[in-house]
Scaffold this motif. Structure first.
Motif, PDB file in Angstrom:
ATOM      1  N   PHE A  74       4.158  -7.272  -7.028  1.00  0.00           N
ATOM      2  CA  PHE A  74       3.469  -6.533  -5.970  1.00  0.00           C
ATOM      3  C   PHE A  74       2.569  -5.527  -6.691  1.00  0.00           C
ATOM      4  CE2 PHE A  74       7.506  -7.490  -3.632  1.00  0.00           C
ATOM      5  CZ  PHE A  74       6.957  -8.231  -2.597  1.00  0.00           C
ATOM      6  N   VAL A  75       1.259  -5.647  -6.528  1.00  0.00           N
ATOM      7  CA  VAL A  75       0.335  -4.764  -7.243  1.00  0.00           C
ATOM      8  C   VAL A  75      -0.522  -4.022  -6.233  1.00  0.00           C
ATOM      9  CG1 VAL A  75      -1.561  -4.665  -8.898  1.00  0.00           C
ATOM     10  CG2 VAL A  75       0.339  -6.263  -9.266  1.00  0.00           C
ATOM     11  N   PRO A  76      -0.405  -2.702  -6.172  1.00  0.00           N
ATOM     12  CA  PRO A  76       0.478  -1.842  -6.960  1.00  0.00           C
ATOM     13  C   PRO A  76       1.919  -1.858  -6.430  1.00  0.00           C
ATOM     14  CG  PRO A  76      -0.884  -0.508  -5.504  1.00  0.00           C
ATOM     15  CD  PRO A  76      -1.300  -1.932  -5.303  1.00  0.00           C
ATOM     16  N   LYS A  77       2.852  -1.502  -7.317  1.00  0.00           N
ATOM     17  CA  LYS A  77       4.281  -1.478  -6.950  1.00  0.00           C
ATOM     18  C   LYS A  77       4.626  -0.248  -6.108  1.00  0.00           C
ATOM     19  CE  LYS A  77       6.632  -3.899 -10.695  1.00  0.00           C
ATOM     20  NZ  LYS A  77       7.312  -4.915  -9.964  1.00  0.00           N
ATOM     21  N   LEU A  78       4.079   0.896  -6.487  1.00  0.00           N
ATOM     22  CA  LEU A  78       4.311   2.148  -5.754  1.00  0.00           C
ATOM     23  C   LEU A  78       3.006   2.532  -5.076  1.00  0.00           C
ATOM     24  CD1 LEU A  78       5.846   4.732  -4.954  1.00  0.00           C
ATOM     25  CD2 LEU A  78       5.157   5.697  -7.141  1.00  0.00           C
ATOM     26  N   VAL A  79       3.073   2.714  -3.752  1.00  0.00           N
ATOM     27  CA  VAL A  79       1.872   3.043  -2.996  1.00  0.00           C
ATOM     28  C   VAL A  79       2.132   4.306  -2.178  1.00  0.00           C
ATOM     29  CG1 VAL A  79       0.192   2.227  -1.317  1.00  0.00           C
ATOM     30  CG2 VAL A  79       1.297   0.595  -2.835  1.00  0.00           C
ATOM     31  N   ASN A  80       1.260   5.298  -2.354  1.00  0.00           N
ATOM     32  CA  ASN A  80       1.300   6.506  -1.529  1.00  0.00           C
ATOM     33  C   ASN A  80       0.297   6.313  -0.398  1.00  0.00           C
ATOM     34  OD1 ASN A  80       3.183   8.167  -3.032  1.00  0.00           O
ATOM     35  ND2 ASN A  80       1.653   8.101  -4.640  1.00  0.00           N
ATOM     36  N   ILE A  81       0.779   6.410   0.824  1.00  0.00           N
ATOM     37  CA  ILE A  81      -0.037   6.155   2.008  1.00  0.00           C
ATOM     38  C   ILE A  81      -0.087   7.417   2.852  1.00  0.00           C
ATOM     39  CG2 ILE A  81      -0.138   4.802   4.140  1.00  0.00           C
ATOM     40  CD1 ILE A  81       1.454   2.640   2.551  1.00  0.00           C
ATOM     41  N   GLN A  82      -1.284   7.749   3.365  1.00  0.00           N
ATOM     42  CA  GLN A  82      -1.422   8.890   4.264  1.00  0.00           C
ATOM     43  C   GLN A  82      -1.775   8.382   5.657  1.00  0.00           C
ATOM     44  OE1 GLN A  82      -4.256  11.661   2.656  1.00  0.00           O
ATOM     45  NE2 GLN A  82      -2.673  12.696   1.475  1.00  0.00           N
ATOM     46  N   LEU A  83      -1.013   8.849   6.636  1.00  0.00           N
ATOM     47  CA  LEU A  83      -1.275   8.469   8.023  1.00  0.00           C
ATOM     48  C   LEU A  83      -2.671   8.917   8.419  1.00  0.00           C
ATOM     49  CD1 LEU A  83       2.167   9.400   9.617  1.00  0.00           C
ATOM     50  CD2 LEU A  83       1.350   7.127   8.988  1.00  0.00           C
ATOM     51  N   GLY A  84      -3.426   8.026   9.025  1.00  0.00           N
ATOM     52  CA  GLY A  84      -4.783   8.345   9.449  1.00  0.00           C
ATOM     53  C   GLY A  84      -5.826   8.054   8.388  1.00  0.00           C
ATOM     54  N   ILE A  85      -5.402   7.804   7.158  1.00  0.00           N
ATOM     55  CA  ILE A  85      -6.338   7.507   6.074  1.00  0.00           C
ATOM     56  C   ILE A  85      -6.258   6.027   5.696  1.00  0.00           C
ATOM     57  CG2 ILE A  85      -6.982   7.988   3.669  1.00  0.00           C
ATOM     58  CD1 ILE A  85      -7.538  10.340   5.472  1.00  0.00           C
ATOM     59  N   ASP A  86      -5.069   5.591   5.262  1.00  0.00           N
ATOM     60  CA  ASP A  86      -4.916   4.220   4.752  1.00  0.00           C
ATOM     61  C   ASP A  86      -3.575   3.602   5.147  1.00  0.00           C
ATOM     62  OD1 ASP A  86      -3.364   5.866   3.161  1.00  0.00           O
ATOM     63  OD2 ASP A  86      -4.231   5.212   1.263  1.00  0.00           O
TER      64      ASP A  86
END
Length: 153
Positions: A69-81
């Motif tokens: 899984f690339v990327p393995k760690l994903v930081n997601i922001q609500l309303g952005i991505d």
């Protein structure tokens, strides 16, 4: 049985039928639709600025491969991505399966329903803060993590 008791018995049966009918009408007209209603979510969360793409790369079915899984760690922001798409660019079918059952009150249960065939995608719209670790069911060495947070101003 006398005529009076027979008459009272008939009235009792009618009362039960009418009461049951009123209960069914209330349940189907008011209680059921309200319980199935989705929560209200801000429009900017429902229509994020961009999507997050996670690729299931070629060779991921091999336990010797470090990346899958690339990327393995994903930081997601609500309303952005917060619209996340897993693209299977491998030649093998895979799943996106949470390590622990995860449900978003707007989008429902997280996790691909069955396998994601080569060339296909799985999408999920996150609307709530969460930390989710996930894996591929047939290939448990494939692991990923999502950290979903509110947009910071």
């Amino acid at each position: 049985m006398s005529a009076t008791s027979s008459h009272a018995y008939g009235i009792g049966v009618m009362a039960i039928i009418i009461g049951a009918s009123v209960g069914v009408v209330f349940y189907t007209s008011f209680y059921l639709p309200e319980s199935l209603m989705k929560p209200s979510v801000d429009e900017h969360i429902l229509h994020p600025v961009k999507e997050t793409i996670i690729e299931i790369i070629e060779g991921s079915a091999s336990s010797a491969q470090q990346d899958n899984f690339v990327p393995k760690l994903v930081n997601i922001q609500l309303g952005i991505d917060n619209q996340v798409i897993w693209k299977n660019v491998d030649t093998t079918a895979h799943t996106v399966t949470p390590d622990h059952r995860t449900e978003d009150s707007y989008s429902g249960v997280f996790g691909s329903q069955g396998v994601i065939k080569p060339g296909y995608d799985y999408e999920f719209l996150f609307t709530e803060d969460a930390i989710i670790e996930y894996h591929c069911e047939p290939h448990p060495w494939m692991k990923g993590k999502l950290e979903i947070t509110k947009q910071r101003f």
